[in-house]
Every structure is written in C-alpha cells, then in structure tokens.
Design a protein around this motif. Structure first.
Motif, mmCIF file in Angstrom:
data_model
loop_
_atom_site.group_PDB
_atom_site.id
_atom_site.type_symbol
_atom_site.label_atom_id
_atom_site.label_comp_id
_atom_site.label_asym_id
_atom_site.label_seq_id
_atom_site.Cartn_x
_atom_site.Cartn_y
_atom_site.Cartn_z
ATOM 1 N N PRO A 50 -68.254 -17.883 13.702
ATOM 2 C CA PRO A 50 -68.201 -16.007 12.909
ATOM 3 C C PRO A 50 -66.823 -16.399 13.183
ATOM 4 O O PRO A 50 -65.791 -16.827 13.805
ATOM 5 N N PRO A 51 -65.892 -15.402 11.749
ATOM 6 C CA PRO A 51 -63.899 -16.045 11.998
ATOM 7 C C PRO A 51 -63.591 -14.922 12.795
ATOM 8 O O PRO A 51 -64.889 -13.727 13.493
ATOM 9 N N PRO A 52 -62.917 -15.300 13.613
ATOM 10 C CA PRO A 52 -61.897 -14.227 14.589
ATOM 11 C C PRO A 52 -62.186 -13.217 13.773
ATOM 12 O O PRO A 52 -62.162 -13.067 12.511
ATOM 13 N N PRO A 53 -61.578 -11.857 14.511
ATOM 14 C CA PRO A 53 -61.733 -10.594 13.702
ATOM 15 C C PRO A 53 -60.363 -10.919 13.016
ATOM 16 O O PRO A 53 -59.289 -11.589 12.979
ATOM 17 N N PRO A 54 -59.880 -9.737 12.002
ATOM 18 C CA PRO A 54 -59.032 -10.252 10.963
ATOM 19 C C PRO A 54 -57.516 -10.056 11.629
ATOM 20 O O PRO A 54 -56.404 -10.843 11.191
ATOM 21 N N ASN A 55 -57.782 -9.140 12.448
ATOM 22 C CA ASN A 55 -56.483 -9.067 13.633
ATOM 23 C C ASN A 55 -56.202 -10.298 14.326
ATOM 24 O O ASN A 55 -55.287 -9.654 15.565
ATOM 25 N N MET A 56 -56.642 -10.982 14.319
ATOM 26 C CA MET A 56 -56.658 -12.055 15.234
ATOM 27 C C MET A 56 -56.933 -13.788 13.973
ATOM 28 O O MET A 56 -57.307 -14.609 14.409
ATOM 29 N N LEU A 57 -56.196 -13.237 12.828
ATOM 30 C CA LEU A 57 -56.230 -14.379 11.681
ATOM 31 C C LEU A 57 -54.765 -14.297 11.494
ATOM 32 O O LEU A 57 -54.206 -12.914 11.102
ATOM 33 N N VAL A 58 -54.190 -15.293 11.134
ATOM 34 C CA VAL A 58 -52.879 -15.529 10.801
ATOM 35 C C VAL A 58 -53.323 -16.444 9.072
ATOM 36 O O VAL A 58 -53.269 -17.205 9.019
ATOM 37 N N HIS A 59 -52.745 -16.009 7.919
ATOM 38 C CA HIS A 59 -52.722 -16.636 7.099
ATOM 39 C C HIS A 59 -51.344 -17.281 6.914
ATOM 40 O O HIS A 59 -49.846 -16.453 6.448
ATOM 41 N N VAL A 60 -51.134 -18.173 6.665
ATOM 42 C CA VAL A 60 -49.870 -19.293 6.383
ATOM 43 C C VAL A 60 -50.581 -19.506 5.225
ATOM 44 O O VAL A 60 -50.880 -20.572 4.685
ATOM 45 N N ARG A 61 -48.577 -19.941 4.729
ATOM 46 C CA ARG A 61 -48.436 -20.788 3.078
ATOM 47 C C ARG A 61 -47.342 -21.360 3.368
ATOM 48 O O ARG A 61 -45.957 -21.078 4.390
ATOM 49 N N LEU A 62 -47.375 -22.486 2.861
ATOM 50 C CA LEU A 62 -45.991 -23.311 3.432
ATOM 51 C C LEU A 62 -45.286 -23.522 2.311
ATOM 52 O O LEU A 62 -45.427 -23.101 0.950
ATOM 53 N N ALA A 63 -43.803 -23.863 2.688
ATOM 54 C CA ALA A 63 -43.091 -24.074 1.472
ATOM 55 C C ALA A 63 -43.070 -25.335 0.739
ATOM 56 O O ALA A 63 -43.354 -25.608 -0.211
ATOM 57 N N LYS A 64 -43.800 -26.561 1.754
ATOM 58 C CA LYS A 64 -44.123 -27.793 1.549
ATOM 59 C C LYS A 64 -45.340 -28.278 2.386
ATOM 60 O O LYS A 64 -45.590 -27.691 3.170
ATOM 61 N N GLY A 65 -46.170 -29.376 1.411
ATOM 62 C CA GLY A 65 -47.491 -29.684 1.353
ATOM 63 C C GLY A 65 -46.735 -30.530 3.152
ATOM 64 O O GLY A 65 -46.313 -31.146 2.893
ATOM 65 N N ILE A 66 -47.646 -30.815 3.608
ATOM 66 C CA ILE A 66 -48.229 -31.288 4.806
ATOM 67 C C ILE A 66 -49.149 -32.034 5.108
ATOM 68 O O ILE A 66 -50.130 -31.378 4.419
ATOM 69 N N ASP A 67 -49.456 -33.335 6.160
ATOM 70 C CA ASP A 67 -50.954 -33.776 5.748
ATOM 71 C C ASP A 67 -51.238 -32.720 6.980
ATOM 72 O O ASP A 67 -50.811 -32.235 8.259
ATOM 73 N N THR A 68 -52.374 -32.566 6.592
ATOM 74 C CA THR A 68 -53.158 -31.973 7.067
ATOM 75 C C THR A 68 -53.974 -32.445 9.028
ATOM 76 O O THR A 68 -54.492 -33.743 9.060
ATOM 77 N N PRO A 69 -53.069 -32.005 10.061
ATOM 78 C CA PRO A 69 -54.501 -31.509 11.408
ATOM 79 C C PRO A 69 -55.633 -32.106 11.651
ATOM 80 O O PRO A 69 -55.910 -31.244 10.940
ATOM 81 N N SER A 70 -55.459 -32.506 12.596
ATOM 82 C CA SER A 70 -56.972 -32.517 13.100
ATOM 83 C C SER A 70 -57.623 -31.205 13.079
ATOM 84 O O SER A 70 -57.280 -30.644 14.200
ATOM 85 N N LEU A 71 -58.520 -30.458 13.205
ATOM 86 C CA LEU A 71 -59.275 -28.838 13.473
ATOM 87 C C LEU A 71 -58.989 -28.839 13.951
ATOM 88 O O LEU A 71 -59.696 -27.793 14.820
ATOM 89 N N TYR A 72 -59.312 -30.038 15.362
ATOM 90 C CA TYR A 72 -59.812 -29.477 16.693
ATOM 91 C C TYR A 72 -58.417 -30.054 17.601
ATOM 92 O O TYR A 72 -58.744 -29.773 18.749
ATOM 93 N N ASP A 73 -57.744 -30.580 17.276
ATOM 94 C CA ASP A 73 -56.080 -30.339 17.962
ATOM 95 C C ASP A 73 -54.931 -28.952 17.984
ATOM 96 O O ASP A 73 -55.034 -28.940 16.435
ATOM 97 N N PRO A 74 -55.294 -28.575 18.910
ATOM 98 C CA PRO A 74 -54.696 -27.687 18.974
ATOM 99 C C PRO A 74 -52.720 -27.948 18.108
ATOM 100 O O PRO A 74 -52.339 -28.870 18.752
ATOM 101 N N VAL A 75 -52.306 -27.120 17.788
ATOM 102 C CA VAL A 75 -50.681 -26.962 17.635
ATOM 103 C C VAL A 75 -49.945 -25.631 17.519
ATOM 104 O O VAL A 75 -50.926 -24.566 18.103
ATOM 105 N N THR A 76 -48.740 -26.075 17.313
ATOM 106 C CA THR A 76 -48.226 -24.783 17.366
ATOM 107 C C THR A 76 -47.440 -24.302 16.157
ATOM 108 O O THR A 76 -47.184 -24.935 15.535
#
Length: 167
Positions: free
Chosen positions: A99-125
């Motif tokens: 189940p996705p987290p509640p909407p108020n625990m999700l952040v929709h992010v748009r980047l100005a410039k594309g980046i390499d996709t990090p691993s889905l299993y590695d935490p990032v900040t």
C-alpha cells in the motif's frame, strides 16, 4: 500537572537553512488514528494495494527548506532515460505492490534536470523547499510537493560513529 511541550516541527537548520524533517511530523495529529488502523506493509506478491489516509497537511511546512531521508519511486524520465519526476516515500518498495503511504506522507518531486535513477532500495536524502500541493496519478496521491529539489546519498553520522567504535 502541565502538559509536556510539543516537539519542534523541524530540527536545527544547517548553514544553508535546511532543517531535518521526520516523516511523522508531516501528518496532522488528528490523522494518526488512520495510520494506526492501516493495513500492514507487505513486500510480497504483485497486487497493488489501496492507499489509505488523507490529503490533510501541516500548513507550517509550506515554504520551508527541509532535509528528509527516504526512498525514490520513479514516475517520469527524459529522452535520455534520466529521472525527472518521482514520488519520495518513507520506506522502500512503497507504491509498487505494497500500500502506498498516506498522501500526507508522500512528496511529489519534479527535478529541473534529469538524474540517474538511484536504486529503489537505497535510502537517499531529499533537500528542497516543501509545498503543500496535491498530486494525483494512477499510482497514488500526494499532499506535498517539491520542484527543483536535490537528492544525495543518505548518511547517518550517529550510526557511522557506532559502527567505527566496534571495528
């Protein structure tokens, strides 16, 4: 007996004004009951599960420079296959078949410039300016958004010091 003082919304800001945010502080107190009654998070199977929770936000977070640890769920890429848009979530695998987290625990992010996709299993900040803004798509709904944010590898200095102490 006096009530205990409320915990601060954010941690102390760094030299650039970014302050640590805990995921639980993104949910208004009155919404915590819905989280307690949510279905368990299961990382097995391939069926998408229904999102629970609300779009209620903490207004004091709007426009604040925050730093938040979590995981990336890619949504869009540019012509070169570099990620330009993603949901930022508090646990790995969210929005895929758990189940996705509640909407108020999700952040929709748009980047100005594309980046390499990090691993889905590695935490990032995630670092950027938080906005209370609703985004809805076929995968999930989010109550927060960031444009032009940055991500960097997750570091926990306390864990690192503890690990080194036992080497």
């Amino acid at each position: 007996m006096a009530a205990a003082p409320a915990a601060p919304l954010l941690g102390l800001p760094d030299e650039n004004g970014f302050a640590d945010l805990d995921w639980s502080r993104m949910v208004p107190p009155e919404d915590f009951k819905a989280l307690e009654d949510a279905p368990p998070v299961l990382h097995v199977g391939n069926q998408r599960m229904k999102q629970v929770g609300t779009l209620h936000t903490v207004a004091a977070l709007d426009g604040r420079k925050i730093r938040l640890p979590g995981y990336v769920v890619p949504l869009e890429t540019d012509d070169d296959g570099r990620m330009t848009e993603f949901f930022f979530v508090p646990f790995y695998g969210a929005c895929i078949h758990v189940p996705p987290p509640p909407p108020n625990m999700l952040v929709h992010v748009r980047l100005a410039k594309g980046i390499d996709t990090p691993s889905l299993y590695d935490p990032v900040t995630l670092k950027g300016v938080m906005h209370t803004q609703v985004t809805e798509n076929a995968m999930a709904a989010s109550a927060y958004a960031m444009d032009g944010a940055t991500i960097e590898p997750y570091r926990n200095d306390d864990e690192e010091r503890l690990r080194r102490a036992f080497e």
